[in-house]
Scaffold this motif. Structure first.
Motif: not given
Lengths: 405, 405
Positions: B152-160, B193-206
């Motif tokens: 989560e931390e690094t995917e967020l860093k990349m998308l930011e 896979v559960r994280w990808l299809a779950g909370s990660s989608l909310e985190t990164f949808s914006g």
């Protein structure tokens, strides 16, 4: 650190390279610098040392942690011609046969027709533009062959254009007489070979340093090649041979035995011929842009040459039919991807060994005291990044004989 | 000639092209011109007509008989990462096995480690430089994927970082969330896979417009891909799929059935899947730089797509492991030489159909009234000369949204 009689000052110091590749030693000098005076390399070494030795130098060029190395030597081109053939390329890619392309006016004879029809001024203007494009891509010395005239008038026109390009363009140009490119369609074969080996050599001896023959099925036989090379050597030309591009006719062995400066192409060549090239010191000029452009899977295998200690050079073969690329960087990538060269070997092949292939190693191809300040700066940190970031122009600065282009 | 509500004046007219390729019509307009106001294309037509319609235009850019066309859209890149891998390339070329490369610290997980270790500022600075290099090579819009974080931390860093690149760089950037690039080595597969299809989608949808999955042996199975795409579609993402790069797992069919915007790679794909893509209007994104850089002889065959009316796009796939090229021009050459595209088709694939692959065809990819003035001028006369003069940068001017870069 190396120096010739150290002057009291220099004109320019290029500093802060990621690495300085002199080509004189293996490996790069991290943070290396190069001092230049009157267009000549005076000294190479560490940035802090050269700045201390030559205080108050009027021009400091900051390489900004980019790679600094000798300019590229493109040692095999057919740069002077009229008539681009991109339409023929598209026909070929859509499956047109060789005969269909010939019928539609394509092939080498179409370039011969267009070059005969063009004025010297047109050929010169196109040549200047092409040299400009090569310079922008980091090339500082270019060999140019005649061979799209195939008659006295047009071969002379081409070689006069090459001479004028050499005089007028900032880049250095080496001239090669390639009347023996193919047999002109309108002329008797024996008559043409006699002319090539006879009066043509007198006519052109003042115009070209090298004499080259395309030894291949459909062009000149091994016997004709030997006959022509002997006459050219007698007339004082240095020798080159197009050898083994499609078929192994034994031209590489002939090149070695006759002391040719280089044998070029070499996709198809026997181990015995390689051994003879090694013994004679013939430079192997590899032209990987040609199989790439023709979608052939047969590339020359550089390891066979390097294992035997044969100097390997890379060149574009720039020409309208089989490789219209201006970029030595692209040839380096193809050499690494498909010919088995390491990146370091490919850079040497594009500079010092390419200079050897045109007998210019005493003046260019490496950054050594006394040689011309032919220097490029590239937006990479190490040799490996050159093929890695393939397909674009990584050169950010080109210096030719001490002058930034 | 086409126009939107014709204004009384325009800011800029680009005149005297060899041809103007609008991509809106087939074929070029010889001597064509394009009028621009407030960063938007107002009208295209003949030079003399536009100069007459808009007298006194303050900026006239003379294309000097060069080709004028829309800027390139690079619709598939992994541009944000730390750690170049040219050393790994050299190991591979010298015959190192996949396992040896992994053991020496290579492969995708090395990029994940380096990207996790890098600061957002470092990633941003490298990203800005890479976008600059792409711009110099004629690219005006770039899609960028995350996928070297895999947490989560690094995917967020990349998308930011992607968001900041989009805000700060002149080029337009489209963001894709590719958490489903591979399974991180330290994490349980099902949990990931559960994280990808779950909370990660909310985190990164914006943060990202697109959601992408690498469906391949060693990455995600067809079932996992379907599960992930369904969840992402629910969360409002548009869909993309890495399909059939090495093995045909059926991902292209899945992409078509789920209304994905594009299916990418497609070296290995069945006729049935092609028919479904045609029906669904899925864009086929071909990435010929990858087989080239990996010395594979298996290129995607563009004719299979074009015969069925499937829009074909080209992209670089810019990434440190399998294609580090900045150049859409190189992809055009490879597309023509090895994928069966004509030059005209390849140019459309690098512009209008690439814009379709990132749902941007209403704003870029062609020179039509109302679209952004994303325009390049190239040192060639016709489309065929682009692949012909391969391996260098033929772009002489890049305009982004009406501004010359």
């Amino acid at each position: 650190m190396t120096a010739i009689d150290r002057p009291t000052h220099v004109d320019t110091i290029i500093v802060n390279s990621s690495q300085l590749l002199t080509m004189a030693e293996s490996g790069g000098v991290p943070g290396g610098a190069v001092a230049v005076k009157d267009g000549i390399v005076i000294e190479t070494g560490r940035t802090e040392d050269l700045l201390r030795i030559y205080p108050g130098c009027p021009e400091i060029i900051d390489a900004g942690n980019q790679l600094v190395m000798p300019g590229f030597v493109d040692c095999h081109t057919h740069l002077v011609f009229a008539g681009e053939r991109s339409g023929e390329m598209e026909m070929r890619l859509r499956g047109a046969s060789y005969l269909e392309i010939l019928k539609s006016g394509g092939g080498i004879h179409s370039t011969v027709r267009a070059t005969r029809a063009a004025s010297a001024d047109e050929l010169f203007d196109a040549g200047m533009e092409r040299l400009d494009r090569m310079a922008r891509n980091g090339t500082t010395t270019v060999e140019i062959k005649s061979g799209y005239g195939l008659d006295e008038e047009t071969e002379l026109k081409m070689l006069e254009v090459v001479r004028k390009l050499s005089a007028d363009h900032t880049l250095d140009v080496a001239a090669t007489y390639l009347g023996a490119h193919t047999i002109p369609s309108e002329t008797d074969r024996n008559e043409y070979v006699r002319w090539l080996a006879g009066s043509s050599l007198e006519t052109f001896s003042g115009y070209a340093e090298f004499f080259d023959v395309f030894c291949e099925e459909g062009a000149f036989s091994l016997e004709e090649t030997e006959f022509l090379l002997e006459a050219a050597a007698q007339a004082g030309f240095k020798l080159k041979v197009h050898a083994g591009q499609f078929n192994d006719l034994g031209a590489a062995r002939l090149a070695a035995s006759m002391g040719a400066v280089s044998a070029d192409h070499l996709e198809n060549i026997s181990d015995d011929d390689l051994d003879l090239m090694a013994k004679a010191g013939t430079v192997a000029v590899l032209l990987p842009g040609v199989p790439f452009f023709l979608q052939s899977s047969i590339y020359p295998n550089a390891r066979r040459f390097i294992e035997r200690g044969i100097p390997v050079a890379l060149a574009t073969d720039f020409n309208p039919g089989s490789c219209p690329s201006y970029s030595m960087q692209m040839m380096i990538a193809l050499g690494v991807f498909f010919c088995g060269l390491t990146a370091a070997e490919a850079l040497k092949a594009a500079t010092l060994d390419a200079a050897k292939a045109i007998d210019r190693e005493s003046e260019t191809g490496s950054l050594e005291p006394g040689k011309k300040a032919d220097i490029i700066i590239l937006d990479v940190k190490s040799p490996g990044e050159l093929p890695y970031y393939f397909g674009t122009n990584l050169v950010t600065k080109t210096m030719k004989g001490g002058i930034l282009l």
